[in-house]
Design a protein around this motif. Sequence first.
Motif, short mmCIF file in Angstrom:
data_model
loop_
_atom_site.label_atom_id
_atom_site.label_comp_id
_atom_site.label_asym_id
_atom_site.label_seq_id
_atom_site.Cartn_x
_atom_site.Cartn_y
_atom_site.Cartn_z
N UNK A 55 0.83 -1.21 0.00
CA UNK A 55 0.00 0.00 0.00
C UNK A 55 0.86 1.26 0.00
N UNK A 56 1.87 1.27 0.85
CA UNK A 56 2.77 2.43 0.94
C UNK A 56 3.60 2.56 -0.32
N UNK A 57 4.13 1.43 -0.81
CA UNK A 57 4.96 1.45 -2.02
C UNK A 57 4.19 2.04 -3.20
N UNK A 58 2.89 1.78 -3.26
CA UNK A 58 2.07 2.26 -4.37
C UNK A 58 1.42 3.61 -4.11
N UNK A 59 1.72 4.22 -2.97
CA UNK A 59 1.17 5.55 -2.68
C UNK A 59 1.88 6.59 -3.55
N UNK A 60 1.23 7.71 -3.83
CA UNK A 60 1.83 8.73 -4.69
C UNK A 60 3.21 9.21 -4.21
N UNK A 61 3.41 9.20 -2.91
CA UNK A 61 4.68 9.70 -2.36
C UNK A 61 5.87 8.83 -2.77
N UNK A 62 5.65 7.52 -2.90
CA UNK A 62 6.76 6.61 -3.17
C UNK A 62 6.71 5.96 -4.55
N UNK A 63 5.55 5.87 -5.17
CA UNK A 63 5.41 5.14 -6.43
C UNK A 63 6.27 5.72 -7.54
N UNK A 64 6.30 7.04 -7.68
CA UNK A 64 7.08 7.66 -8.74
C UNK A 64 8.57 7.30 -8.60
N UNK A 65 9.07 7.37 -7.38
CA UNK A 65 10.49 7.07 -7.14
C UNK A 65 10.75 5.58 -7.37
N UNK A 66 9.88 4.72 -6.85
CA UNK A 66 10.06 3.28 -7.03
C UNK A 66 10.02 2.91 -8.51
N UNK A 67 9.08 3.49 -9.25
CA UNK A 67 9.00 3.23 -10.69
C UNK A 67 10.23 3.72 -11.43
N UNK A 68 10.75 4.89 -11.04
CA UNK A 68 11.95 5.44 -11.68
C UNK A 68 13.16 4.55 -11.41
N UNK A 69 13.29 4.07 -10.19
CA UNK A 69 14.40 3.16 -9.86
C UNK A 69 14.30 1.90 -10.71
N UNK A 70 13.09 1.34 -10.82
CA UNK A 70 12.92 0.14 -11.63
C UNK A 70 13.25 0.41 -13.09
N UNK A 71 12.82 1.57 -13.61
CA UNK A 71 13.11 1.93 -15.00
C UNK A 71 14.62 2.03 -15.22
#
Length: 100
Positions: A55-71
């Motif tokens: 839930x936290x990982x997919x929240x707006x606060x963290x999702x953008x950063x997590x997605x960018x790291x994965x990219x």
Amino acid sequence: MPVSSDKYYKPEEALQDLQVQETILNVAIDVQVLLRILVDKEIITRDEVAEYREEVRNSPKYKVVADDIQRQKTGFQAAKDNPQEYLKAILKAKMDGKIN
């Protein structure tokens, strides 16, 4: 993540990298201690922790950063798997003025 051999020629950068790694490790240890206390005291279950984590990982606060790291990880893995294409892409971007 060990310090790469080329960093040994730049002790200041190596120390900075090690300090960042140490901070990350200390935070991870502290979080694991807290989670273990909560689970051991039956305040929360492991399944609830996993649910909240997603839930936290997919929240707006963290999702953008997590997605960018994965990219970026995907891009660097592709570069590692095919360094010739990676170098061609860098050269083309440099020639097109997209990077300095």
